[in-house]
Design an enzyme around this catalytic site. Structure first.
Site, mmCIF file in Angstrom:
data_model
loop_
_atom_site.group_PDB
_atom_site.id
_atom_site.type_symbol
_atom_site.label_atom_id
_atom_site.label_comp_id
_atom_site.label_asym_id
_atom_site.label_seq_id
_atom_site.Cartn_x
_atom_site.Cartn_y
_atom_site.Cartn_z
ATOM 1 C CG ASP A 60 8.908 -23.922 -3.976
ATOM 2 O OD1 ASP A 60 7.827 -24.527 -4.082
ATOM 3 O OD2 ASP A 60 9.997 -24.500 -3.820
ATOM 4 C CB SER A 76 11.854 -29.762 -0.685
ATOM 5 O OG SER A 76 12.777 -29.834 -1.731
ATOM 6 C CG HIS A 129 8.760 -28.214 -4.653
ATOM 7 N ND1 HIS A 129 9.609 -27.259 -4.124
ATOM 8 C CD2 HIS A 129 9.331 -29.401 -4.336
ATOM 9 C CE1 HIS A 129 10.630 -27.841 -3.530
ATOM 10 N NE2 HIS A 129 10.483 -29.136 -3.641
#
Length: 388
Positions: free
Chosen positions: A166, A246, A129
């Site tokens: 992911d 992230s 992402h």
């Protein structure tokens, strides 16, 4: 009764006339005072002023004066704090050079995330992402920023990405990059200390600490704005993780990467920052995905070929089959709609998300025992996993 001030009734009366009073104007211009009296008053005023000035000077001389010493040197403190091997500061100094910031720019818009160098050839592991917009938008530019003193910036090339986990791998052309040590996430225990390193809110090189709060926590990731549609078997931590972390590493007490920070849970609204609920993809799982991406650019996942929803009868929790893919592994094994799956291999299944992570933990082509409930009776069937 009104009160009056006390007085002596036997005191003789004072019959002297009251003193004459007049204003300064009358004294000066109507000559109500003699000139000698005026001169005397002026001299007295000057004397009183002079005495006050002398008193002020004497008082000032008794106050401490500011002192400037051009040769002054403050005593130095004893050298240094000893940073023992294994301290947070020592681990951060060792690992941070292997942590990068990722910047994605498309016109006037952009986003940032984190990554970690996992191979001397310049392979960087991050979240899908984080970089998905660079993969889907031809005009987007992906830049990798290193944590060195110069803030070295180099273009990044997407090697491969996997929306179902992911995870993604980016390649950079650099010489002798600092490479992070990869650890054993299976060896973690709840309560172990961990360190999160990354670029939360664009603040590169940020280090936060915490503990492992839980293991094997199924968490669904939607990756807002990206094509991520993943369920991860996460490491839960209370180390502060915020947007921008992230893709960055979760590090154990030895300095080894044991997870890739991927998600947080918030209270919503304005309370969108860390509340001590961060989730990382375990490194043992992420390593296998990264190797597939580097070797082939894509990933195969194991599947039984069913869709399910979470279900419970008040005693047993599981994943109730909603439909079965025709000709798929589950159909071949005799699994039917309405069956409640409670175990895949050695992994207990308590809901639909746990079924997904249990499937993806298997190898494509492996034959796995699956325990299910049908009409209140338990049964076990063998399912040979297919690729998705």
């Amino acid at each position: 009764m009104a009160l009056t001030p006390p007085h002596d009734e036997d005191a003789p009366a004072d019959d002297r006339p009251p003193a004459e009073r007049f204003t300064l104007r009358e004294a000066l211009f109507q000559r109500r005072l003699r000139l000698s009296a005026l001169i005397g008053m002026l001299v007295a005023a000057l004397v009183i002023g002079a005495v006050g000035a002398v008193i002020g000077v004497l008082a000032a001389n008794r106050l401490p004066a500011a002192v400037i010493d051009p040769d002054a040197t403050l005593t130095a403190v004893d050298p240094g704090v000893v940073r023992e091997p294994g301290s947070v500061s020592e681990i951060a100094a060792r690992v941070t050079p292997a942590v990068v910031s990722l910047e994605i720019r498309a016109g006037d818009t952009g986003d940032t995330g984190s990554g970690v160098v996992i191979d001397p050839a310049g392979y960087v592991l991050t979240n899908n992402h984080v970089i998905s917009s660079a993969a889907t938008n031809p005009s987007a530019q992906l830049t990798v920023v290193f944590a060195d003193a110069a803030g070295t910036r180099v273009p990044g090339t997407i090697v491969g990405r996997d929306p179902l986990t992911d995870l993604a791998v980016v390649k950079v052309d650099v010489s002798n990059p600092t490479v992070a040590q990869l650890g054993d996430s299976d060896a973690l225990a709840v309560g172990d200390p961990v360190i999160a390193i990354g670029s939360p809110l664009g603040l590169a090189g940020t280090v936060t600490t915490g503990i492992v709060s839980a293991k094997n926590r199924p968490v669904k990731l939607s990756g807002g704005g990206s094509d991520t549609d993943a369920v991860i078997d996460a490491i839960q931590t209370d180390a502060a993780v915020n947007p921008g972390n992230s893709g960055g590493p979760l590090v154990d007490a030895s300095g080894a990467v044991v997870g890739i920070n991927s998600a947080i849970r918030t209270l919503g609204g304005e309370s969108s920052g860390s509340i001590g609920l961060g989730f990382a993809i375990p490194m043992n799982f992420a390593r296998g995905i990264a190797e597939q991406l580097i070797r082939t650019g894509s990933v195969q996942h194991a599947t039984m070929g069913v869709n399910a929803r979470s279900a419970t009868d008040g005693v047993t929790d599981g994943a109730q089959v909603q439909n079965v893919q025709a000709g798929g592994p589950a159909a071949a094994a005799g699994i039917a709609e309405g069956d409640i799956i409670t175990k895949v291999g050695d992994r207990t299944v308590g809901n639909a998300n746990e079924l997904i992570v249990a499937e993806r933990a298997q190898a494509v082509g492996a034959t796995v025992p699956v325990t299910l409930l049908r009409a209140g009776r338990e049964a076990t069937v063998n399912v040979t996993m297919a690729a998705v």
